[in-house]
Every structure is written in C-alpha cells, then in structure tokens.
Scaffold this active site. Structure first.
Site, PDB file in Angstrom:
ATOM      1  CG  ASN A 144     -18.609 -52.695  19.483  1.00 39.29           C
ATOM      2  OD1 ASN A 144     -19.042 -52.804  20.626  1.00 39.29           O
ATOM      3  ND2 ASN A 144     -17.201 -53.285  19.264  1.00 39.29           N
ATOM      4  CB  CYS A 183     -15.940 -51.354  13.291  1.00 35.32           C
ATOM      5  SG  CYS A 183     -17.089 -52.479  14.205  1.00 35.32           S
ATOM      6  CB  CYS A 224     -18.313 -57.516  11.796  1.00 31.92           C
ATOM      7  SG  CYS A 224     -19.752 -58.238  11.392  1.00 31.92           S
ATOM      8  NE  ARG A 225     -15.278 -53.019   9.980  1.00 32.69           N
ATOM      9  CZ  ARG A 225     -15.575 -51.724   9.463  1.00 32.69           C
ATOM     10  NH1 ARG A 225     -14.621 -51.300   8.641  1.00 32.69           N
ATOM     11  NH2 ARG A 225     -16.671 -51.128   9.777  1.00 32.69           N
ATOM     12  CB  SER A 226     -14.387 -52.801  16.836  1.00 28.25           C
ATOM     13  OG  SER A 226     -15.681 -52.934  17.071  1.00 28.25           O
ATOM     14  CG  ASP A 267     -18.502 -53.961   7.709  1.00 26.17           C
ATOM     15  OD1 ASP A 267     -18.692 -55.272   8.537  1.00 26.17           O
ATOM     16  OD2 ASP A 267     -19.284 -52.964   8.579  1.00 26.17           O
TER      17      ASP A 267
END
Length: 152
Positions: A12, A9, A14-16, A125
């Site tokens: 690095n 993401c 939140c999402r990933s 995000d």
C-alpha cells in the site's frame, strides 16, 4: 448511489495508493458519479507510512497528489465496507480471497480487467521494476475503464 471501491496491493505504498488518487481524479470529471475510494495492502510492512517517494514524484509529475495517503492493511471487514475490491495482481487477489467470509458476495476483480486492451494481466510493482511511468500508464487506463463501467 455511491460506489465504494478499495484498491489492494502488497504494501500500500505504490500501486494501490496511486490507483486511489488516479481514480479519484478521473471520477471527479464525472459529477454524477459518486465514489468512495480507499486503498490497502495485504502486508503489514508499511502501516501508517506515506506512499513511496519515487512513486509520489512520478504521480506528482502527472498531477496526482499522494502525499496525504497513509498505508493500511487489508482486513476482513473490508468485505462489508466496499462494493468492489480491486487487487493489482494474482498474489494479492489470492491474499484477499483467503480472508473472504463465507457469506460475502463482494465483487473482487483484478484492476487489469478494466484495461484489457493493454494486454497486461497485472499491474507491475514499480517498487521492484523501477518503472513508475509504466505503472501510471496502466493505472490511468484501468481507471478510465472502471469509470466507463460505473457510468453505464
């Protein structure tokens, strides 16, 4: 065979890292599935930092521990280290592909390709949307889809 999977993401935080923790948990329910999972960001804004606090809290509520993860930046060598690179949106996909070496045949696939039934074309995000549950719902669905593909 061990599948080497990298989630990507922007920062690095939140999402990933959430995808890394969720896939690790879901894959652990399949003892014959061997995976090495990591995550990275296309920016250098948060290198060495833990995942975003509100994202950690939302993940913890569902039983996922992100506290030990630390942000790192995506690097060209990741094309050699991983079998599958999984960006969270088109912008990160483009940033990953810009670094692709000419010789690389590493598979790069948007995470939402593993959750087509959701109708989403990217993982929003939550740093900006503030909707951490939506992100977790989508990450869980895509992780289940990815595990199903790997188990074939």
């Amino acid at each position: 065979m061990t599948y080497r999977i990298l989630f990507v993401c922007l920062g690095n935080i939140c999402r990933s890292p959430t995808a890394e923790a969720v896939l690790r948990a879901i894959a652990s329910d399949h003892p014959t599935l061997k995976v090495h999972i990591d995550s990275a960001g296309t920016s250098d804004w948060h290198i060495g930092e833990p995942p975003y606090g509100p994202m950690q809290d939302a993940a913890q509520t569902r039983g996922y521990d992100l506290s030990r993860l630390r942000a790192r930046q995506f690097v060209v060598e990741d094309f050699d280290r991983f079998d599958l690179i999984v960006p969270m949106d088109e912008s990160n996909l483009a940033n990953v592909e810009r670094l692709r070496p000419n010789r690389s045949t590493t598979r790069v696939e948007l995470f939402t390709e593993f959750a087509r039934d959701t109708g989403m074309d990217h993982v929003p995000d939550p740093y900006y949307t503030r909707n951490f549950d939506e992100t977790l719902d989508l990450v869980e669905a895509a992780s289940r889809g990815l595990v199903a593909e790997l188990m074939r």
